[in-house]
Enzyme design. Structure first.
Site: not given
Ligand code: BES
Ligand code: ZN
Ligand code: ZN
Length: 486
Positions: A258, A339, A265
């Site tokens: 991801d 999601r 990110k």
């Molecule tokens: N895979 C990430 C969540 C994650 C963060 C897992 C840190 C393990 C460690 C997920 O896909 C994500 O990036 N979520 C975002 C959502 C936001 C954009 C609403 C997040 O948590 O920042």
């Molecule tokens: Zn993710």
């Molecule tokens: Zn993500």
């Protein structure tokens, strides 16, 4: 590791290293008490003392491991103590050890035996296919353990067998998570499922990109669009030979990497994102354990697998995605991708008319803020199912903590241009993610487990963990499924 059961006395059987677990408030066996100053070892949890007892007892070395207060001892205490023991054995380079408890414990013999097996196997886990120049201490493996647990031998043996099967499932999950993203792609993850199916007699179905397109898996396709590593949808079905009800669906997030996609990110946040398929890994590990334990259930493991990458083909903020359910998603942040792929996986699960849908995902950074690494976040549409998972969490040592799914949270993700939007702002970030998922399961009893804080250990916090993937979810699911049949 070869684990055998013995019913005699640990202190009477010769071995190169005997490990004796001792409660803080229970007296030491007389022949051991004479070997030390009482002040040197009180039996506090995880305190250890290595003794060379000469001929006072049969083992050549005796390692005392503290369990803390007797009435506080749980399976988790034993799991930690036996993992600490196997690590000590490795540093002493003793290939065969014996382990046991002084006095009796407030636990069923089967539970104690299972916890011993889990601690031994998980404490011995290492991942280094990519390391060269390892020292002999690092490569040294403890090959055999004899477990002394008092109680009916059949129960003790059953506990050991269950613990071994579950630990193998955890190790599989850890291996899958630890494997780098360039090796563990959606296609290789699917290959692993096919192999698992052959080995264990599971019915495995894999849908590739043309099939996903034809059948309308719009969520998985959208997230996977930016990557040359095409997405896959994986179904692993286990049916017991007996009357194959009830049916439980286990659904896992399988983002093999991801990057965030176009909503990229920052570098630090990407370092561990090969672990974004830890939900899928937990489903793999649990499916293996269930098949090995031959539980009288119908369990369907469902994995949505994709890689989230930025490219000129990638899905964009502002795009509208039509999911398998027909519902449309307004994409506002391509990093909230889990999601979106899960929407298809969860909707698909409904075709089995399951008694329960349990879904696991490294879904939100917000759950790390809320609970840290000490509990998995849980939301659910059926309090009965939530309570069952809570209980399994206490029993397995993989604790969960419930957050609410009130109507107000559903309001936060309503979209103007589509049916639902994929982010709801910073407040209640974990809950709006859970509410999003709940929109795709119909009326089936559903629990969402956010394992973003528990799936990866930067620094291992428990003796049976190692740096990297924890394999979280496997013990929890195995316990939940075993409870289900009782
Ligand atoms: N895979 C990430 C969540 C994650 C963060 C897992 C840190 C393990 C460690 C997920 O896909 C994500 O990036 N979520 C975002 C959502 C936001 C954009 C609403 C997040 O948590 O920042
Ligand atoms: Zn993710
Ligand atoms: Zn993500």
């Amino acid at each position: 590791m070869e684990i055998t059961v013995q019913t005699g006395e640990l202190l009477r059987e010769p071995s190169d290293l005997g490990v004796l677990a001792v409660c803080e408030d229970a007296p030491l066996p007389e022949e051991v008490a004479g070997l030390l100053e009482p002040a040197d070892f009180r039996g506090r949890a995880l305190q250890t003392l290595l003794l060379y007892p000469r001929d006072a007892v049969a083992p050549r070395r005796l390692l005392l491991v503290g369990l803390g207060k007797r009435d506080k001892v749980t399976a988790e205490t034993i799991r930690r103590a036996s993992a600490a023991a196997v690590q000590q054995a490795r540093s002493l380079q003793v290939p065969a050890i014996s382990v046991g408890v002084a006095g009796d414990l407030p636990l069923e013999p089967e539970v104690t035996a299972q916890a011993f097996a889990e601690g031994l196997e998980l404490g011995a886990y290492r991942y280094w296919p990519y390391r060269t120049g390892l020292t002999t201490e690092e490569t040294f493996a403890v090959e055999a353990a004899t477990v002394f647990v008092k109680g009916p031998e059949q129960q003790v043996r059953a506990g050991i067998a269950a613990g071994e099967a579950i630990a193998r499932g955890v190790a599989l999950a850890r291996d899958l998570v630890n494997s780098p993203g360039y090796r563990m792609t959606p296609a290789t993850l699917a290959d692993q499922a096919v192999e698992l199916g052959k080995r264990l007699g599971l019915r495995v179905t894999v849908l590739d990109k043309p099939q996903l397109t034809e059948q309308g898996f719009g969520g998985i396709l959208a997230v996977g669009k930016g990557s040359d590593n095409d997405p896959r949808f994986i179904v692993m079905e286990y049916s017991a030979a007996v009357d194959a009800r009830p049916t439980i669906c286990l659904v896992g997030k399988g983002l093999t990497f991801d990057s965030g996609g176009l909503s990229l990110k920052p570098p630090d946040a990407m370092e561990t994102m090969k672990s974004d398929m830890a939900g899928a890994a937990a489903v793999f590990g649990a499916m293996q354990a269930v098949a090995e334990l031959k539980l009288p259930l119908h369990v369907v493991g469902i994995v949505s697998a994709a890689e989230n990458m930025p490219s000129s083909n990638a899905y964009r903020p502002g795009d509208i995605v039509t999911t398998l359910s027909g519902k449309t998603i307004e994409v506002l942040n391509t990093d909230a991708e889990g999601r979106i792929i899960l929407a298809d996986g969860l909707f698909y699960a409904q075709r089995y008319q399951p008694d329960a849908i349990v879904e696991l995902s490294t879904l939100t950074g917000a759950i790390i803020i809320a609970l840290g690494a000490h509990a998995t976040g849980m939301m659910g549409t059926s309090q009965e199912l939530v309570d069952k998972i809570s209980r399994a969490g206490e029993m397995s040592g993989e604790r969960v903590w419930q957050l609410p799914l009130w109507d107000e949270y559903h309001e936060m993700i309503k979209s103007q241009i589509g049916d639902i939007k994929n982010i709801g702002g910073r407040p209640a970030g974990s809950i709006t993610a859970g509410a999003f998922l709940a929109a795709f399961v119909g009326d089936y009893p559903f629990v969402h487990l956010d394992i973003a804080g528990t799936a990866w250990a930067d620094r291992p916090a428990k003796p049976y963990e190692s740096q990297g993937g924890t394999g979280v979810g496997v013990r929890l699911l195995a316990q939940f499924l075993r409870n289900y049949i009782q």
